[in-house]
Design a protein around this motif. Structure first.
Motif, PDB file in Angstrom:
ATOM      1  N   ASN A  17      -6.245  -0.046  -2.190  1.00  0.00           N
ATOM      2  CA  ASN A  17      -7.414   0.435  -1.446  1.00  0.00           C
ATOM      3  C   ASN A  17      -7.022   0.947  -0.062  1.00  0.00           C
TER       4      ASN A  17
ATOM      5  N   VAL B  51      -6.957   4.817  -1.288  1.00  0.00           N
ATOM      6  CA  VAL B  51      -8.373   5.192  -1.225  1.00  0.00           C
ATOM      7  C   VAL B  51      -8.838   5.385   0.215  1.00  0.00           C
ATOM      8  N   LEU B  52      -8.443   4.480   1.127  1.00  0.00           N
ATOM      9  CA  LEU B  52      -8.924   4.558   2.514  1.00  0.00           C
ATOM     10  C   LEU B  52      -8.487   5.845   3.190  1.00  0.00           C
ATOM     11  N   LYS B  53      -7.317   6.376   2.823  1.00  0.00           N
ATOM     12  CA  LYS B  53      -6.836   7.617   3.424  1.00  0.00           C
ATOM     13  C   LYS B  53      -7.681   8.820   3.004  1.00  0.00           C
ATOM     14  N   LYS B  54      -8.268   8.724   1.829  1.00  0.00           N
ATOM     15  CA  LYS B  54      -9.093   9.833   1.340  1.00  0.00           C
ATOM     16  C   LYS B  54     -10.522   9.743   1.852  1.00  0.00           C
ATOM     17  N   SER B  55     -11.111   8.528   1.771  1.00  0.00           N
ATOM     18  CA  SER B  55     -12.516   8.397   2.169  1.00  0.00           C
ATOM     19  C   SER B  55     -12.815   6.944   2.515  1.00  0.00           C
ATOM     20  N   LYS B  56     -13.309   6.738   3.719  1.00  0.00           N
ATOM     21  CA  LYS B  56     -13.666   5.382   4.121  1.00  0.00           C
ATOM     22  C   LYS B  56     -14.870   4.886   3.323  1.00  0.00           C
ATOM     23  N   LYS B  57     -15.792   5.797   3.043  1.00  0.00           N
ATOM     24  CA  LYS B  57     -16.980   5.430   2.278  1.00  0.00           C
ATOM     25  C   LYS B  57     -16.604   4.990   0.860  1.00  0.00           C
ATOM     26  N   MET B  58     -15.680   5.725   0.253  1.00  0.00           N
ATOM     27  CA  MET B  58     -15.218   5.359  -1.098  1.00  0.00           C
ATOM     28  C   MET B  58     -14.483   4.030  -1.064  1.00  0.00           C
ATOM     29  N   SER B  59     -13.739   3.784   0.001  1.00  0.00           N
ATOM     30  CA  SER B  59     -13.018   2.523   0.147  1.00  0.00           C
ATOM     31  C   SER B  59     -13.981   1.347   0.219  1.00  0.00           C
TER      32      SER B  59
ATOM     33  N   ARG C 248     -16.993   1.251  -0.946  1.00  0.00           N
ATOM     34  CA  ARG C 248     -17.655   1.124  -2.252  1.00  0.00           C
ATOM     35  C   ARG C 248     -16.735   0.393  -3.239  1.00  0.00           C
TER      36      ARG C 248
END
Length: 343
Positions: free
Chosen positions: A301, A305-313, A315
């Motif tokens: 994560n 994931v966090l590098k791409k989108s904090k919101k997705m992280s 979630r």
């Protein structure tokens, strides 16, 4: 001087009695000695799961018929010999304990002759025994502690056990602090030994008497001291999904992993080395797996994931919060159904 009539009468008696004597002797020599066995258990204790051994103290009684027993000329209905008074010239049927370790200690022994032909041998003994133990369900396992008696050097053509009785019906469990007695069982069986083939050309069959004490391990100690702490450690590993700092998340996961390793060292001292995993070992392995997957999920994560989108992280973290407990609960349900419900 004998008359011809006397000679004829004598020869007739000989011809009449000779076959009877021959066949009667043959039947006596070929019919096996029948022995009834009873075992009174005083106590079973010092059960060692690591060595698969246990100590037994009890009374063994053998009863058989012997019309030729040396009953003395007395008015008594029975004559008793104890310990040093044992008659040396009377052969007691030979037997042995198959699953004994070392030599059994005979504390007292008694031999009784009854008018009419019955003979009873009674001894109190103390010995260490062993049995194959099944630890698949440890520490919720059941074990059968047995005592096996077999005729020695006399096969079923010479000696057979006809009945077996284990007493008392309700055994004293005060010596079994870790076990609960569930019941008893006594059986008589025939055991074939193939190693006699080279001597006589055919295998020998011997009579065996088996007394079994069925026990169940008390679960309370292992639940409070081992299983509950492991479950709490696994649950604690999921709390990292509520921690925001990545370094703290990793520290928690690796600390909990080392704690589970310590529990594994503890349980390994309780059992012999086995070719299979016990129930408690599967739980410990599942703890390793859960904590490892938790750490892997955190790293994935934060690193991907966090590098791409904090919101997705965020979630994904919310999904992990309920996904890990759900998957572990399903795993436990499957494990219990496979190990216990099918047993």
């Amino acid at each position: 001087m004998k008359t011809p009539r006397d000679i004829v009468f004598f020869i007739g008696n000989v011809l009449l009695l000779f076959p009877l004597m021959c066949f009667g002797r043959y039947a006596h020599e070929t019919s096996p000695l029948e022995i009834s066995v009873s075992f009174h258990l005083n106590k079973i204790y010092d059960i060692n799961s690591m060595n698969e051994t246990y100590l037994i103290d009890g009374y063994l009684v053998l009863l058989w018929e012997d019309p030729d027993n040396p009953f003395p000329d007395t008015d008594s209905a029975e004559v008793t010999y104890e310990n040093s008074e044992f008659p040396d010239n009377y052969p007691i049927p030979t037997f042995e304990f198959i699953n004994v370790l070392g030599k059994r200690e005979i504390l007292n022994k008694q031999l009784k002759f009854f008018r009419g032909g019955k003979v009873m041998y009674n001894e109190r003994f103390h010995a260490k025994f062993t049995a194959d133990m099944d630890f698949h369900l440890y520490p919720v396992d059941r074990q059968v502690f047995n005592l096996q008696i077999e005729a020695f050097s006399k096969d079923i053509e010479q000696l057979v056990f006809t009945s077996a009785e284990l007493t008392p019906e309700k055994l004293d469990a005060t010596y079994l602090k870790e076990w609960t007695i569930m019941g008893t069982r006594d059986t008589i069986s025939k055991i074939t030994y193939e190693h006699f083939n080279g001597i006589s050309g055919t295998p020998k069959v011997f009579s065996r008497c088996t007394f079994e004490i069925i026990t169940e391990r008390k679960f309370n100690y292992y639940f409070w001291q081992v299983l509950l702490p492991i479950f709490l450690i696994i649950i604690a590993s999921w709390l990292v999904f509520w921690v925001n700092d990545f370094s703290n998340q990793l520290n928690i996961s690796f600390t909990l992993m080392l704690t589970v390793v310590a529990f594994n060292f503890f349980t390994s001292t309780l059992l012999p080395r086995l070719p299979y995993n016990t129930f408690i070992e599967i739980i410990i392995i599942s703890g390793y797996t859960s904590i490892f997957l938790t750490a892997g999920a955190i790293i994935f994560n934060n690193a991907v994931v966090l590098k791409k989108s904090k919101k997705m992280s965020l979630r994904l973290i919310r999904i992990f919060r309920w996904l890990f407990p759900l998957l572990y609960t399903v795993f436990l349900a499957i494990l219990i159904s496979v190990l216990f419900l099918e047993d």
